[in-house]
Scaffold this motif. Structure first.
Motif: not given
Length: 893
Positions: A120-124, A128-131
């Motif tokens: 979950d934290a990784f996907i988060e 974040q990176w995408r943003k």
RNA sequence: GGGCGAAUAGCUCAGCUGGGAGAGCAUCGGCCUUACAAGCCGAGGGUCACAGGUUCGAGCCCUGUUUCGCCCACCA
């Protein structure tokens, strides 16, 4: 009216030089602010729609994107200007493995890995990176001028698109077209995931081929097998030979003793084995080789895995367990050698399957994966193409398409990574049943247990891309967008993703929409460097479109790519050409500046209306040429012949409009006759407007800028109507007459240059022409001829004597004579004339032979024969004049 | 191994149903001629890879050869 024009600064007018970067920035901001790219959604208009091939969210604009999006933008702008209800739907792709790799690298630099964070934290973290970084390529596309409806930007991981993915998955599963099964797949031991067949790239590698002795049980002989991967012998479960190979017929049914382990394995017969290769005997490792796997199934062999998911030897490798593949290989080879099993090792060059993302060598591996049964879907796609419901341009791709579709295999869609659409399937811990559902289930529908475990795997990125044409329009909801814009008009993409993407969109679109996703597919070439080499960072031959934009301007880059985009050929891009087309942009700019100087003199000026026909020959001619050019450009764009559109425009602007028309009408623009002046201005404005509109789809920025400076209140050029030819301006007579005049003027200029006259020097010239009509025509335009050839005197006669010391030329049946006392290079002229005579005679002989041939005169169409006769006559006339010229030169010398 | 494509001017390429070989750049010569020297005017340059065939006629159609490129593929 004051006709003189000041050349000085022109406040509010066009700047002396074209400042592309500020102009581009300014117009882009305006277009975006005023929503000019947005689809109008007008129901009464014809719909034209394109979905963008979504670039990877990790991407930065490369030259391939620049080409792809320039071509799309040309079509979109072209149709928008025609008043179509035009939608260009943009978006980006979540690019599973690529994006996960980027974020994992980021983590690695912090000394962490994804397992430290947890799923979950990784996907988060990826979100974040995408943003932060995911907008890069979108902004670069905007800079390219891509007139997408940016408000409708989609991302394959958006809620809506994710919903579509789940819906499709569940429906296919319920239809029995998605299944889970054990199968040999392409495993990337670095990315830790399965890869589809087309994600494996084959690379040439230099390896060693090891010949190993396998003793026959019971000491009755041996077979020798050859392998490049000796470590996999630990997983061998048979040795195979060809059933008709007589060398081994005595061993049929025998058992073989596997060296090092001593395990006993059967010798089997299978016609897959090539008798000619190596010794004709093959070790069979069903768990780690695709063909061995198939053979294993045929012969009911056990599958023995000896490598784990990271490429480490597992417990089945006995004493070798725990070693990585390459050190195990060294150890095995050493042991084989020591025990006398290794016969030889020889250098061997062969193609090895590698991960298309990280280029790690693929380890074929047996595991449990999800698959799509593509055959029924593929059949629909093939039928749609066969029936012409989808057309492919250029048509050379049909064959490749059919060939691939005929041999298509089930599509492995599960990936063992975290970033992507997680497979909507759960296993019930209580009853072990599998639940596949669109919405996350709370309890097991079979036993009511609430202990459910979701599949860990995510879907292949191409699974969601395959839905792109309808998922972006709101499917599974029945939206107005879907009703209006599906099927889309055309898909423009590079041929290298014909199978990855295009074919799968066809399958999914036909299956779920019951309608093709696009009516046309245009496959453009790949961009290579000027030597035809693939651009790559390691070769250092990458042409960065952003560099080109910074140096030469976006329009120059766009025009270059368009001019190079001929169908069916690789595009060899040369930076010098970009510079060349920058000059074209500059030429257009300066022509516009000249026009504006004159047009701004008359505040009430209006372009010609359609029925209005100017009197002046040059005006009639340029309008007729413009008509022809408009037809050419329209035809070219309608058939995806982008380079032809570019070249028609180039020819028109530079040679017809600038070289001839503008030069020709200068005296008119400065005339004291107000009627002459206003006709010139009105025509000039008309043609300039058409030219800008015609060029706008290819070079939007400079055309919009110039347009905004033309007289009158002006809305956006990008929303102005695309030019249509108006038949009242077709003028064959004007074209014919101008052709003669231009030839005469060029002829006189050649004489001038031949005599090395200073360009400012005045000449006196005579024109002899027995044809009264032509003579009268030339006489009528005496002033124009004189102005454009710097003649102070021009006389006309039906015929006359050519003085020996005169320059002479023959165009059509018109003789041009320029007295050049003492200025003639006699030797040079003689040489030229003699060379000319040779050519003329050669040509005449050829044609006469043709005309003497009864077969030709009898069988060829009358028009062709007549043309040849005419040509022969003309050649004879030229030859006679050539002879006279030679005599004059000889008399002089 | 199968398939596709390419070979035309020094370079990069057009040449779409067979009927007089083209463009841009580069080269050479001459020019600041009142939009543009980022320009203008003019010139030279090709056995259309090779060999056959079909045709009155081939850069174009057919067969073969050579060279190059790409894609697909299960010879370890």
């Amino acid at each position: 009216m004051e006709a003189s024009v000041q050349q000085s600064e022109n406040p509010g007018g066009l700047s002396k030089t074209y400042e592309f970067s500020t102009v581009e920035e300014r117009w882009l901001a305006k277009w975006l602010k005023d929503d000019t790219f947005a689809a109008a959604m007008a129901a009464d208009k014809a719909a034209f729609s394109i979905v963008i091939p979504p670039p990877n969210v990790t991407g930065v604009l490369h030259i391939g994107h620049a080409l792809n999006n320039t071509l799309q933008d040309i079509l979109v702008r072209y149709h928008r200007m025609q008043g179509d209800n035009t939608l260009w739907a943009p978006g980006t792709d979540h690019a599973g493995i690529a994006t996960q790799n980027v974020v994992e690298r980021q983590l690695a630099s912090e000394g962490k890995n994804r397992h430290d964070l947890g799923r979950d934290a990784f996907i988060e973290r990826v979100w974040q990176w995408r943003k932060e970084k995911g907008g890069t390529i979108v902004n670069q596309l905007k800079r390219l001028g891509a007139s997408c409806d940016w408000e409708r930007e989609r991302f394959t991981m958006d809620d809506g698109l994710s919903q579509a993915v789940r819906e499709v998955f569940v429906r296919l599963y319920n239809e029995g077209l998605i299944y889970k099964g054990h199968y040999i797949i392409n495993w990337c031991p670095r990315c830790h995931t399965a890869l589809a067949d087309d994600e494996v790239e084959h690379e040439e590698r230099d390896d060693l081929l090891y010949h190993i002795r396998y003793p026959v049980s019971g000491g009755t002989g041996e077979v020798v097998v050859a392998t490049t991967r000796p470590e996999t012998m630990l997983g061998d479960t048979a040795v195979a030979v060809h059933p008709e190979d007589e060398r081994y017929s005595h061993l049929h049914g025998a058992m073989i003793e596997l060296p090092l382990s001593g395990r006993s394995i059967p010798l089997i017969c299978d016609s897959y084995v090539e008798r000619e290769f190596g010794t004709g005997a093959l070790k069979v490792t069903p768990a780690h080789d695709r063909n061995d796997y198939e053979m294993g199934l045929r012969h009911d062999l056990p599958q023995l895995k000896v490598l784990d998911d990271s490429g480490i030897m597992n417990e089945n490798a006995g004493p070798y367990a725990g070693q990585d593949q390459s050190s195990c290989r060294r150890q095995i080879v050493a042991d084989l050698k020591a025990q006398g099993f290794l016969i030889k090792e020889e250098p061997y060059r062969h193609a090895v399957g590698c991960c298309y993302r990280c280029h790690t060598v693929i380890d074929p591996n047996v595991s449990e994966q999800w698959f799509v049964s593509v055959r029924p879907l593929a059949d629909k796609a093939v039928a749609a193409v066969q029936e012409g419901r989808i057309k492919i341009y250029p048509d050379t791709w049909y064959k490749t398409f059919y060939n691939w579709m005929d041999n298509i295999r089930d599509w492995c869609i599960s990936r063992q990574i975290w970033w992507g659409h997680r497979i909507p399937a759960w296993t019930c811990r209580a009853c072990s049943k599998l639940i596949v559902a669109v919405d996350d289930p709370d309890i097991c529908p079979f036993c009511g247990s609430s202990s459910l475990v979701q599949e860990e795997d995510v879907l292949d990125t191409w699974f969601s891309s395959a839905l792109w044409p309808f998922s972006t329009l709101g499917w599974p909801e029945k939206t107005k967008e879907l009703a209006t814009f599906y099927p889309t008009s055309v898909l423009i993409t590079s041929f290298d993703i014909l199978f990855f993407w295009v074919a799968r969109m066809m399958m999914m679109g036909l299956h779920f929409m019951d309608e093709v996703p696009f009516k046309d597919v245009y496959l453009h070439a790949l961009v290579r460097d000027k030597f035809g080499k693939k651009m790559s960072k390691s070769t250092g031959n990458v042409i960065d479109p952003l560099d080109m934009i910074a140096q030469y301007g976006t329009d120059a880059l766009r025009f270059t790519l368009t001019a190079f985009a001929a169908q069916g050929r690789e595009i060899r891009l040369d930076e010098e050409r970009v510079d060349g087309y920058r000059r074209f942009i500059n030429k257009l700019w300066n022509a516009a500046r000249f026009a504006e100087m004159h047009l701004s003199q008359d505040s009430g000026i209006k372009p010609l209306t359609e029925g209005e026909r100017p009197q002046g020959l040059a005006h009639r001619w340029i309008l007729s040429r413009a008509n022809a050019t408009i037809r050419e450009v329209r035809a070219a764009l309608d058939h995806y012949n982008f380079n032809e559109a570019a070249s028609s425009c180039y020819q028109f602007v530079w040679h017809f409009f600038c070289d001839w028309y503008l030069e020709w009408i200068k005296p008119d623009l400065f005339s004291k006759d107000t009627a002459v002046v206003s006709e010139a201005r009105a025509t000039l404005l008309t043609v300039l407007e058409q030219t800008l509109a015609l060029l706008h789809p290819i070079i939007p920025f400079v055309t919009e800028e110039i347009w905004s400076h033309l007289p009158g209140e002006r809305a956006y050029l990008m929303l102005a109507p695309f030019p249509e030819p108006s038949s009242s301006w077709d003028d064959a007579q004007a074209e014919e007459e101008m052709k003669l005049l231009m030839e005469v003027i060029s002829g006189l200029r050649t004489i001038r240059t031949g005599a090395e006259l200073h360009p400012g020097a005045q000449i006196k010239a005579s024109i002899f022409c027995a044809n009264e009509e032509k003579r009268a025509l030339l006489h009528r335009y005496q002033a124009d001829i004189m102005a454009l050839t710097r003649a102070s005197e021009l006389t006309f006669a039906a015929e006359g004597k050519v003085p020996n010391d005169a320059g002479h030329a023959l165009v059509q049946d018109v003789e041009l004579v320029v007295p050049l006392k003492g200025l003639i290079d006699v030797a040079g002229e003689l040489e030229k004339l003699t060379r000319e005579r040779g050519k003329l005679q050669q040509e005449l002989t050829r044609i006469n032979a043709k005309l003497a041939n009864k077969q030709f005169t009898g069988k060829a169409p009358a028009a062709v024969v007549a043309k040849e006769r005419e040509k022969a006559q003309e050649l004879e006339a030229r030859l006679a004049k050539n002879q006279e010229s030679i005599q004059r030169m000889q008399a002089l010398g």
